[in-house]
Design an enzyme around this catalytic site. Structure first.
Site, PDB file in Angstrom:
ATOM      1  N   ASP A 102       0.844  -1.195   0.000  1.00  0.00           N
ATOM      2  CA  ASP A 102       0.000   0.000   0.000  1.00  0.00           C
ATOM      3  C   ASP A 102       0.882   1.248   0.000  1.00  0.00           C
ATOM      4  OD1 ASP A 102      -2.167   1.742   0.121  1.00  0.00           O
ATOM      5  OD2 ASP A 102      -2.405   1.545   2.297  1.00  0.00           O
ATOM      6  N   ASN A 144      -2.951   3.389  12.978  1.00  0.00           N
ATOM      7  CA  ASN A 144      -4.122   2.521  13.027  1.00  0.00           C
ATOM      8  C   ASN A 144      -3.797   1.064  12.735  1.00  0.00           C
ATOM      9  OD1 ASN A 144      -7.180   2.159  12.935  1.00  0.00           O
ATOM     10  ND2 ASN A 144      -6.582   1.396  10.926  1.00  0.00           N
ATOM     11  N   HIS A 145      -2.826   0.839  11.847  1.00  0.00           N
ATOM     12  CA  HIS A 145      -2.574  -0.526  11.380  1.00  0.00           C
ATOM     13  C   HIS A 145      -1.109  -0.716  11.026  1.00  0.00           C
ATOM     14  CE1 HIS A 145      -3.866   2.069   7.974  1.00  0.00           C
ATOM     15  NE2 HIS A 145      -2.795   1.555   7.402  1.00  0.00           N
ATOM     16  N   ASP A 212      -5.479  -4.061  11.879  1.00  0.00           N
ATOM     17  CA  ASP A 212      -5.569  -2.928  12.800  1.00  0.00           C
ATOM     18  C   ASP A 212      -4.963  -3.279  14.155  1.00  0.00           C
ATOM     19  OD1 ASP A 212      -7.034  -1.712  10.793  1.00  0.00           O
ATOM     20  OD2 ASP A 212      -8.527  -0.891  12.177  1.00  0.00           O
ATOM     21  N   ARG A 240       2.257  13.633  10.554  1.00  0.00           N
ATOM     22  CA  ARG A 240       0.910  13.494   9.984  1.00  0.00           C
ATOM     23  C   ARG A 240       0.358  12.174  10.492  1.00  0.00           C
ATOM     24  NH1 ARG A 240      -1.044  10.368   5.852  1.00  0.00           N
ATOM     25  NH2 ARG A 240      -2.865  11.101   4.691  1.00  0.00           N
ATOM     26  N   ASP A 242      -1.911   9.352  10.301  1.00  0.00           N
ATOM     27  CA  ASP A 242      -2.711   8.748   9.242  1.00  0.00           C
ATOM     28  C   ASP A 242      -3.897   7.987   9.814  1.00  0.00           C
ATOM     29  OD1 ASP A 242      -2.854   7.760   6.322  1.00  0.00           O
ATOM     30  OD2 ASP A 242      -2.834   5.883   7.458  1.00  0.00           O
ATOM     31  N   LEU A 247      -9.089   4.295  15.340  1.00  0.00           N
ATOM     32  CA  LEU A 247      -8.222   3.615  16.311  1.00  0.00           C
ATOM     33  C   LEU A 247      -8.969   2.642  17.212  1.00  0.00           C
ATOM     34  CD1 LEU A 247      -5.837   6.513  17.446  1.00  0.00           C
ATOM     35  CD2 LEU A 247      -5.663   4.988  15.464  1.00  0.00           C
ATOM     36  N   GLU A 284      -5.099  13.331   9.760  1.00  0.00           N
ATOM     37  CA  GLU A 284      -5.748  12.919   8.524  1.00  0.00           C
ATOM     38  C   GLU A 284      -7.039  12.213   8.922  1.00  0.00           C
ATOM     39  OE1 GLU A 284      -6.100  10.043   4.820  1.00  0.00           O
ATOM     40  OE2 GLU A 284      -5.484   9.432   6.814  1.00  0.00           O
ATOM     41  N   HIS A 351      -1.181  12.131  -2.802  1.00  0.00           N
ATOM     42  CA  HIS A 351      -0.826  10.792  -3.281  1.00  0.00           C
ATOM     43  C   HIS A 351      -2.017   9.845  -3.343  1.00  0.00           C
ATOM     44  CE1 HIS A 351      -0.863  10.435   1.075  1.00  0.00           C
ATOM     45  NE2 HIS A 351      -1.022   9.142   0.921  1.00  0.00           N
ATOM     46  N   ASP A 352      -3.127  10.212  -2.738  1.00  0.00           N
ATOM     47  CA  ASP A 352      -4.325   9.380  -2.723  1.00  0.00           C
ATOM     48  C   ASP A 352      -5.278   9.794  -3.846  1.00  0.00           C
ATOM     49  OD1 ASP A 352      -3.766   7.628  -0.623  1.00  0.00           O
ATOM     50  OD2 ASP A 352      -4.441   9.061   0.884  1.00  0.00           O
TER      51      ASP A 352
END
Length: 594
Positions: A102, A144-145, A212, A240, A242, A247, A284, A351-352
């Site tokens: 990813d 988060n992951h 996660d 940043r 993400d 969470l 974010e 970038h997304d």
């Protein structure tokens, strides 16, 4: 009287204004910018409020060792370019060891550098050289992951009774949290994935190879804090954060923006303020403004310093097709006030994908029709295109979009390559089409690398109007009228007007809805911004309450415009997609005598 420029002032564009004896095409970074000491974040805790950020993908910026992948040494070599351009901070997406399932957001080691980018020493050198040039550095922290290749996850799946057993969210059946939406609808049909090794399902809000973390576990929370400490000790100026809305999980909810998530972010802010004062946390959180604003916290319990303003971005693109300011006005009207020190982060592209989660179904279909008529141009609930192709390669539209971005409330985030109008490749997988190598010149490797282009991490744009032969930094720098030099001039003007970062916004009434006008104002400066969203020239009367008799000056040239009339109005004419930034000042009779 119709407001028009005097003395040949700019007509809808703010050019680079060379100083005496200074050639815009060859000017180097001022010497004092290189040698002056950059205040630490603690010495300048509000630096982010007037900063212009630049997102740079390490693997696609510059390849110093010619192995086909951009690296930290390459990024360090290009810092002079970034200083010349006039940005204040770079945001570097994940550069940690990763299987790259990813784009690096699947992290397998939080406290190291992926060897393809270099070493920790290379990163520290980048930090040192960036600070010498008054460029701050913000890095991504994916809390988060992790990747399923992370040692924590491997230990968790192989040893259900070990110290990492509860680092992730495991269940015997995928029966909980069913009200949580699936974010990557193109690739995932569930937020649960079965693991044959452990014989249980694990929870993930993104790809199934990104389990996660379990924030119910105090050891996870402490591990994340220690990761922040590790990188803060290298001198980074901010993080940043993400995907922070996800969470925590709670049955019967959508598992987003839960109170315990805010509790942890507030804990993190307390730690950063105490141990690394002035270091910035950027949220974010792709949520509606009334939910995003909660990530600022409050004066008594702060959370993040900056939150991205996702809803305003699609409104800019919609406005350029609908030729009306209505949507932008509505977005600002729905934007809550910020706590003291809070700042919005604004952007056109990154970038997304250009996310369309914050619009109605009808608006989304319209956006697809305007900007992504081919299915390959779409990704998840959004559009995977770069700025220039989105806007049909129209220089006027690209300039107007930037003029709004740089004058709207918040700190703008630019995306590498957009300053020269780079294109995209919709045939690459996922969102890689907007992450292709930076085009520095027209050589076979586009100046990105001297290696074989067949070995590049991502392929170059090979042909067409966006190929390196047509679009590159070298050509843009040599041409005074280029998009690159134009944007550099815009950033120079913006630096002279801190009001764009810290001032209030007042939307103004106009007689033509295609003309978007607003004041940016603080105790020292007032700037009138006027934007024509139409493909045709427009004339409009603008209401400026309480400003009868005020003087107006072009911010770039200093040329004077007709004063605001005593009835507190002005008439203004703009070319198609034209704009003005006009400094407004009030001089009373005593000032006149002086």
């Amino acid at each position: 009287m119709t407001l028009s420029p005097r003395d040949n002032a700019p007509t809808g564009a703010i050019p680079l204004i060379p100083r005496d004896g200074d050639d815009a095409t060859t000017r180097e970074v001022p010497e004092e910018r290189v040698v002056a000491t950059l205040p630490t974040p603690a010495e300048d805790p509000h630096w982010y409020r007037t900063a212009v950020f630049y997102e740079v993908l390490t693997h696609s910026f510059f390849d110093a060792n010619n192995d086909g992948t951009g690296d930290f040494k390459g990024l360090t070599e290009k810092l002079d370019y970034l200083a010349w351009l006039g940005i204040d901070a770079i945001w570097i997406p994940p550069f940690y060891p990763s299987p790259m399932g990813d784009g690096g957001y699947d992290i397998s080691d939080y406290t190291n550098v992926d060897p393809r980018y270099g070493t920790m020493d290379d990163f520290r050198t980048l930090m040192e050289e960036a600070h010498k040039r008054h460029i701050r550095v913000v890095i991504d922290m994916v809390m988060n992951h992790t990747s399923c290749a992370h040692p924590w996850f491997q230990a968790s799946r192989h040893d259900p009774a070990g110290p990492y057993a509860d680092f992730y969210v495991w269940r015997d059946r995928p029966a909980e949290y069913l009200d949580a939406r699936i974010i990557f609808i193109d690739t995932e049909d569930s937020n649960w994935t079965y693991d044959e090794v452990r014989g249980q399902y694990f929870w993930h809000r993104f790809f199934s190879h990104q389990p996660d973390l379990n924030f119910e576990n105090p050891a996870v929370r402490e591990a994340i804090k220690n990761t922040i400490r590790f990188w803060a000790d290298t001198g980074v100026d901010g993080f940043r954060l993400d995907a922070i809305p996800y969470l925590y999980e709670e049955d019967g909810t959508n598992c987003e923006n839960l109170p315990r998530t805010h509790d942890f972010i507030a804990e993190l802010r307390d730690m950063v303020d105490e141990e690394y004062p002035g270091t910035v946390l950027i949220a974010e959180a792709n949520q509606p403004p009334h939910e995003v604003v909660a990530y600022f916290g409050s004066d008594s319990r702060p959370e993040c310093h900056v939150c991205f303003h996702f809803p305003i971005m699609p409104k800019i693109f919609a406005a350029l097709r609908e030729e009306t300011s209505k949507g932008v006005r509505e977005a600002f009207a729905a934007t809550p006030p910020l706590p003291k020190g809070g700042q919005w982060g604004t952007f056109l592209r990154n970038h997304d994908e250009l996310t369309l989660e914050m619009v109605t179904d009808e608006e989304r279909q319209a956006m697809y029709g305007w900007y992504a008529p081919e299915p390959r141009m779409r990704a998840n609930v959004g559009i995977r295109r770069r700025l220039a192709p989105l806007l049909r390669g129209s220089r006027r539209e690209v300039e107007l979009a930037h003029a709004m971005l740089l004058s709207f409330p918040g700190s703008p985030f630019l995306y590498y390559g957009d300053e020269i109008g780079m294109g995209d490749n919709i045939w690459l997988k996922d969102r890689d089409g907007v992450r292709t190598p930076m085009q520095w010149d027209s050589t076979p490797g586009a100046g990105f690398s001297k290696g074989n282009p067949n070995t590049f991490y991502l392929p170059l744009i090979e042909d067409g109007p966006y190929a390196p032969a047509a679009i590159n930094v070298s050509e843009h720098r040599s041409r005074p009228t280029s998009m690159l030099n134009w944007l550099r001039g815009m950033l120079e003007v913006r630096k002279r007007y801190p009001v764009f970062g810290i001032g209030s916004l007042t939307l103004l009434s106009t007689s033509d809805d295609a003309v978007l006008a607003y004041l940016r104002r603080d105790e020292r400066q007032t700037v009138l911004c006027v934007n024509n969203l139409s493909t045709t020239s427009r004339s409009a009367t603008i209401q400026l309450p309480g400003m009868g008799g005020w003087r107006l000056y072009d911010t770039a040239s200093g040329n004077r415009f007709p004063d605001v009339r005593e009835d507190e109005t002005i008439d203004i004419t703009l070319g198609r997609h034209g704009f003005y930034w006009l400094e407004a000042t009030f001089l009373n009779e005593e000032d006149e005598e002086e």
